[in-house]
Motif scaffolding. Structure first.
Motif, PDB file in Angstrom:
ATOM      1  N   LEU A  73     -69.202 -70.360  33.938  1.00 41.50           N
ATOM      2  CA  LEU A  73     -69.449 -70.865  35.293  1.00 41.50           C
ATOM      3  C   LEU A  73     -70.530 -70.043  35.989  1.00 41.50           C
ATOM      4  N   LEU A  74     -70.494 -68.737  35.772  1.00 45.65           N
ATOM      5  CA  LEU A  74     -71.484 -67.860  36.388  1.00 45.65           C
ATOM      6  C   LEU A  74     -72.880 -68.095  35.823  1.00 45.65           C
ATOM      7  N   ASN A  75     -72.960 -68.347  34.545  1.00 47.35           N
ATOM      8  CA  ASN A  75     -74.262 -68.421  33.873  1.00 47.35           C
ATOM      9  C   ASN A  75     -74.794 -69.842  33.705  1.00 47.35           C
ATOM     10  N   ASN A  76     -74.056 -70.847  34.176  1.00 50.54           N
ATOM     11  CA  ASN A  76     -74.479 -72.239  33.992  1.00 50.54           C
ATOM     12  C   ASN A  76     -75.771 -72.527  34.770  1.00 50.54           C
ATOM     13  N   LYS A  77     -76.860 -72.777  34.025  1.00 52.17           N
ATOM     14  CA  LYS A  77     -78.170 -73.077  34.625  1.00 52.17           C
ATOM     15  C   LYS A  77     -78.483 -72.097  35.756  1.00 52.17           C
ATOM     16  N   LEU A  78     -78.247 -70.834  35.469  1.00 50.54           N
ATOM     17  CA  LEU A  78     -78.330 -69.804  36.506  1.00 50.54           C
ATOM     18  C   LEU A  78     -79.766 -69.488  36.909  1.00 50.54           C
ATOM     19  N   THR A  79     -80.014 -69.548  38.209  1.00 50.34           N
ATOM     20  CA  THR A  79     -81.274 -69.121  38.812  1.00 50.34           C
ATOM     21  C   THR A  79     -80.926 -68.445  40.129  1.00 50.34           C
ATOM     22  N   SER A  80     -81.901 -67.893  40.777  1.00 51.26           N
ATOM     23  CA  SER A  80     -81.649 -67.274  42.078  1.00 51.26           C
ATOM     24  C   SER A  80     -81.147 -68.301  43.083  1.00 51.26           C
ATOM     25  N   ALA A  81     -81.611 -69.567  42.920  1.00 50.93           N
ATOM     26  CA  ALA A  81     -81.195 -70.629  43.839  1.00 50.93           C
ATOM     27  C   ALA A  81     -79.756 -71.070  43.592  1.00 50.93           C
ATOM     28  N   SER A  82     -79.312 -71.031  42.335  1.00 50.87           N
ATOM     29  CA  SER A  82     -77.968 -71.514  41.998  1.00 50.87           C
ATOM     30  C   SER A  82     -76.920 -70.400  41.970  1.00 50.87           C
ATOM     31  N   LEU A  83     -77.341 -69.171  42.160  1.00 52.78           N
ATOM     32  CA  LEU A  83     -76.419 -68.033  42.057  1.00 52.78           C
ATOM     33  C   LEU A  83     -75.237 -68.177  43.020  1.00 52.78           C
ATOM     34  N   CYS A 127     -62.847 -52.456  43.550  1.00 52.24           N
ATOM     35  CA  CYS A 127     -63.420 -52.462  42.205  1.00 52.24           C
ATOM     36  C   CYS A 127     -64.867 -51.976  42.207  1.00 52.24           C
ATOM     37  N   LYS A 128     -65.652 -52.437  43.176  1.00 55.97           N
ATOM     38  CA  LYS A 128     -67.067 -52.061  43.234  1.00 55.97           C
ATOM     39  C   LYS A 128     -67.215 -50.546  43.394  1.00 55.97           C
ATOM     40  N   HIS A 129     -66.383 -49.972  44.243  1.00 60.19           N
ATOM     41  CA  HIS A 129     -66.414 -48.522  44.451  1.00 60.19           C
ATOM     42  C   HIS A 129     -66.166 -47.771  43.145  1.00 60.19           C
ATOM     43  N   PHE A 130     -65.155 -48.195  42.403  1.00 66.70           N
ATOM     44  CA  PHE A 130     -64.819 -47.529  41.145  1.00 66.70           C
ATOM     45  C   PHE A 130     -65.883 -47.783  40.078  1.00 66.70           C
ATOM     46  N   ILE A 131     -66.422 -48.991  40.054  1.00 68.05           N
ATOM     47  CA  ILE A 131     -67.470 -49.322  39.082  1.00 68.05           C
ATOM     48  C   ILE A 131     -68.670 -48.410  39.268  1.00 68.05           C
ATOM     49  N   GLU A 132     -69.036 -48.183  40.510  1.00 67.12           N
ATOM     50  CA  GLU A 132     -70.186 -47.326  40.796  1.00 67.12           C
ATOM     51  C   GLU A 132     -69.856 -45.852  40.546  1.00 67.12           C
ATOM     52  N   LYS A 133     -68.685 -45.447  40.923  1.00 69.21           N
ATOM     53  CA  LYS A 133     -68.305 -44.031  40.794  1.00 69.21           C
ATOM     54  C   LYS A 133     -68.210 -43.595  39.335  1.00 69.21           C
ATOM     55  N   TYR A 134     -67.685 -44.486  38.470  1.00 73.49           N
ATOM     56  CA  TYR A 134     -67.445 -44.114  37.076  1.00 73.49           C
ATOM     57  C   TYR A 134     -68.322 -44.884  36.074  1.00 73.49           C
ATOM     58  N   SER A 135     -69.384 -45.505  36.566  1.00 76.13           N
ATOM     59  CA  SER A 135     -70.341 -46.192  35.680  1.00 76.13           C
ATOM     60  C   SER A 135     -69.633 -47.144  34.712  1.00 76.13           C
ATOM     61  N   LEU A 136     -68.809 -48.016  35.250  1.00 75.70           N
ATOM     62  CA  LEU A 136     -67.985 -48.876  34.392  1.00 75.70           C
ATOM     63  C   LEU A 136     -68.744 -50.072  33.817  1.00 75.70           C
ATOM     64  N   LEU A 137     -69.971 -50.310  34.295  1.00 78.90           N
ATOM     65  CA  LEU A 137     -70.761 -51.434  33.779  1.00 78.90           C
ATOM     66  C   LEU A 137     -71.907 -50.965  32.885  1.00 78.90           C
ATOM     67  N   THR A 138     -71.705 -49.842  32.236  1.00 82.42           N
ATOM     68  CA  THR A 138     -72.727 -49.300  31.340  1.00 82.42           C
ATOM     69  C   THR A 138     -73.172 -50.330  30.307  1.00 82.42           C
ATOM     70  N   TYR A 139     -72.224 -51.084  29.771  1.00 81.73           N
ATOM     71  CA  TYR A 139     -72.527 -51.979  28.645  1.00 81.73           C
ATOM     72  C   TYR A 139     -72.654 -53.442  29.060  1.00 81.73           C
ATOM     73  N   VAL A 140     -72.824 -53.716  30.352  1.00 79.01           N
ATOM     74  CA  VAL A 140     -72.981 -55.104  30.782  1.00 79.01           C
ATOM     75  C   VAL A 140     -74.285 -55.673  30.239  1.00 79.01           C
ATOM     76  N   ASP A 141     -74.272 -56.954  29.894  1.00 77.13           N
ATOM     77  CA  ASP A 141     -75.465 -57.611  29.377  1.00 77.13           C
ATOM     78  C   ASP A 141     -76.559 -57.635  30.452  1.00 77.13           C
ATOM     79  N   ARG A 142     -77.762 -57.238  30.070  1.00 78.13           N
ATOM     80  CA  ARG A 142     -78.879 -57.183  31.029  1.00 78.13           C
ATOM     81  C   ARG A 142     -79.602 -58.528  31.104  1.00 78.13           C
ATOM     82  N   GLY A 143     -78.823 -59.606  31.229  1.00 75.54           N
ATOM     83  CA  GLY A 143     -79.383 -60.948  31.284  1.00 75.54           C
ATOM     84  C   GLY A 143     -79.703 -61.385  32.699  1.00 75.54           C
ATOM     85  N   VAL A 144     -79.760 -62.710  32.894  1.00 70.91           N
ATOM     86  CA  VAL A 144     -80.144 -63.271  34.186  1.00 70.91           C
ATOM     87  C   VAL A 144     -79.178 -62.857  35.290  1.00 70.91           C
TER      88      VAL A 144
END
Length: 217
Positions: free
Chosen positions: A89-99, A175-192
């Protein structure tokens, strides 16, 4: 003659007193050293016991998180495969306009199927918060949370990436606070998706411990 003997005995008595004081001081020093050693040993034992209690609770919470994943069933997907559905759902025809539209559809699914996703996000937040509130130093906390981070799949990471930007989720679980504090998105896909929301996170959310060192906030 008697005067000389008196002086001799007086001198011997004084020497005996001095020697007695010396022995007492030596015994006192030995006693102090023994007490200090026992105190250090007890401190180490307490530290070991505290670490054992922490690890027992950590792995119990980790098991709860994994159980919530194993119990996931949505459409024809089970377990961690379920995260493919909201990720699509997040990535379906994803652009800045459809985000914005895609994020709304994502959040609508998460809310509608709280019976599936609620236990996961609550368990995840509880586990991270437990480590964050512990007496461990930052590097030790990062080590334990890396055990969690290394289990996250690509779709799971993208769901966390989007979920943590929702105001309601931030208010409830930080969640955002913890993600930033402990670098929990190190391995997230660097896609769109990543490129469109990257600037909404602090850079450290995507770093590695080698980059962050002993960061404390």
């Amino acid at each position: 003659m008697f005067g000389g003997l008196n002086a001799l005995f007086t001198g011997l008595a004084f020497s005996a007193v001095i020697f007695s004081i010396y022995l007492q001081r030596k015994d006192l020093k030995l006693t102090q050293d023994t007490l200090e050693r026992q105190h250090l040993e007890m401190k180490e034992q307490n530290k070991t016991l505290e670490l054992q209690r922490l690890e027992t609770m950590f792995f119990a919470l980790l098991k709860t998180l994994n159980n919530s994943i194993e119990n996931m069933v949505l459409n024809d997907r089970t377990g961690r495969e379920v995260f493919l559905i909201p990720a699509m759902l997040l990535n379906n025809k994803l652009t800045s306009a459809s985000l914005k539209h895609n994020k709304e559809k994502f959040w609508k699914l998460i809310k509608a199927r709280d019976d599936i996703f609620g236990p996961y996000f609550r368990s995840f937040s509880t586990l991270v918060d437990f480590i964050d509130q512990s007496s461990l130093d930052w590097v030790e906390k990062y080590f334990y949370l890396s055990i969690v981070k290394n289990q996250l799949t690509t779709n799971e990471l993208e769901c966390l990436l989007a979920y943590s930007l929702v105001d309601e989720a931030q208010d409830q679980f930080r969640c955002k606070h913890f993600i930033e504090k402990y670098s929990l998105l190190t391995y997230v896909d660097r896609g769109v998706l990543f490129k469109l929301v990257e600037d909404q996170y602090k850079e450290q959310a995507f770093l590695h411990i080698l980059d962050t060192r002993e960061r404390k906030n």
